[in-house]
Motif scaffolding. Sequence first.
Motif, short mmCIF file in Angstrom:
data_model
loop_
_atom_site.label_atom_id
_atom_site.label_comp_id
_atom_site.label_asym_id
_atom_site.label_seq_id
_atom_site.Cartn_x
_atom_site.Cartn_y
_atom_site.Cartn_z
N MET A 96 -7.29 3.95 -2.01
CA MET A 96 -6.34 2.95 -1.52
C MET A 96 -5.89 3.23 -0.09
O MET A 96 -5.56 2.31 0.66
CB MET A 96 -5.12 2.89 -2.44
CG MET A 96 -5.40 2.30 -3.81
SD MET A 96 -5.91 0.55 -3.77
CE MET A 96 -7.70 0.72 -3.92
N ALA A 97 -5.88 4.52 0.29
CA ALA A 97 -5.49 4.85 1.66
C ALA A 97 -6.50 4.34 2.68
O ALA A 97 -6.18 4.17 3.86
CB ALA A 97 -5.33 6.36 1.80
N ALA B 245 -5.57 7.22 -5.01
CA ALA B 245 -4.74 7.24 -3.81
C ALA B 245 -5.60 7.36 -2.55
O ALA B 245 -5.33 6.70 -1.54
CB ALA B 245 -3.74 8.39 -3.88
N LEU C 122 0.76 4.04 -3.02
CA LEU C 122 0.43 5.45 -2.82
C LEU C 122 1.52 6.35 -3.39
O LEU C 122 1.23 7.38 -4.02
CB LEU C 122 0.21 5.73 -1.33
CG LEU C 122 -1.00 5.04 -0.69
CD1 LEU C 122 -1.06 5.34 0.80
CD2 LEU C 122 -2.29 5.45 -1.37
N ARG D 154 0.81 -1.23 0.00
CA ARG D 154 0.00 0.00 0.00
C ARG D 154 0.84 1.28 0.00
O ARG D 154 0.58 2.17 -0.82
CB ARG D 154 -0.99 0.00 1.17
CG ARG D 154 -1.97 1.17 1.10
CD ARG D 154 -3.05 1.08 2.14
NE ARG D 154 -2.51 1.12 3.50
CZ ARG D 154 -3.26 1.18 4.59
NH1 ARG D 154 -4.58 1.15 4.47
NH2 ARG D 154 -2.71 1.22 5.77
N PRO D 155 1.86 1.42 0.88
CA PRO D 155 2.68 2.64 0.82
C PRO D 155 3.37 2.82 -0.54
O PRO D 155 3.48 3.95 -1.04
CB PRO D 155 3.70 2.44 1.94
CG PRO D 155 3.06 1.48 2.88
CD PRO D 155 2.26 0.57 2.01
#
Length: 428
Positions: A182-183, A179, A77, A73-74
């Motif tokens: 997804m966050a 983004a 992003l 995930r990071p």
Amino acid sequence: MTRAMGAAMRRIHVGNALSAFGLGFTVPYLYVYVAQVRGLGAMTAGLVLAVFAVAALIVLPFAGRAIVRRGPRPVLLAALVTAALGSLSLGLASNGTTVLLSAAALGAGQAVMQPALATMIVDCSTADTRSRAFAMQFFLQNLGLGVGGLIGGNLVDSTRVDSFTLLFSIEAAVFLLLAVVMATVRMPHSPRIEGAPAQSAGGSWKQLLGNRAMVQLCVLGFVLFFACYGQFESGLSAYGVEAAGISTSALGSALAANTLMIVVAQFAVLKFVERRRRSRVIAGVGLIWAVAWVMAGYAGLGHGSQEMATAAFVSTYALFGLGEAMLSPTVAPLVADLAPSGMAGQYNSAFALVKQLALAVGPAVGGPMGASLHAPYIVTFLLFSLGITGLALRLGRQLTAVQDQPWLGKSRVVARGGAAAEPVGAEA
């Protein structure tokens, strides 16, 4: 699949659709934008397309390691923000240097999205649901590409720079929206398989290269992408125009037939392949694509009417679509199941790198051949397709029973990061 995994998967699928939409929204119009609208010439436009490929080749080896260390995930992003900045600056760029730097940022961001999203799918699926999850990903990607291209084509006007600025600004906004989506994804923490191989320090490439089955799958993957995807808009289209006399409208119909086959057949095909050996499914794709190349050969080298040639050419693209629909629930889950615990990101990035190499080499080889060496072109890629069948059957001998037939491991718990437990002493 738990409720948390299901909720996360739905957001990930939205992410796949949005990322594909963004790609289809602008990429088909990059050449026209750089060469004609900005007046930078055909050479600069060609360099922009090359920069996309080079940027992907540079960042993908590092992306896998970052996914292993930081999580998907990071990394996703960061890729989305990079792609958004690249898209926005590309829409505002007016000189060659700025255009190339912007294209590099956009290409790098888009390249990293693929393995990051694939690793998130692995983390949010089980052995039972993974094939269906990747089939849905492929379906949504094609749908997103088609819708994005359609809408983008209706927004742009080659006589107005501001229409392209708007196009790239919308793409940047889509990436930023993605983004935000997804966050909000809450990645589930799946139990670890007892006895699963441990992650090596730093997600070592040496460990990956020591996995004989993964190396063979990468070789197979290169041939798959080289012989099919790498020919769609280069060698095969050039062959169709030069050898078969296919009109531009018929070429568009062939591309539409490919997409339509994927959209219509994807889930029917999924039911067919779910209970079959993965290696044999891939081998079957090689045979289907061999038939496709025979049809292409008839279209350009046969002595039928123009209508028959066009029908054969359109059928070629449709058969390629059928093969793609068979591969989507087969190859990507196999990459995940070959990865030791916690290294799915490394393996997904490695396979994405192989794909990118094939997509770079495919047009360079196939384009000139398809345009001028018609019979050798068909024979060459017919042999490549038959080679896919041979490579797939050989790969099957390297896979464990559960890797080749995942339904045998229904009772197993899939480790976070996508590893499938291997029998003790199983050869990598």
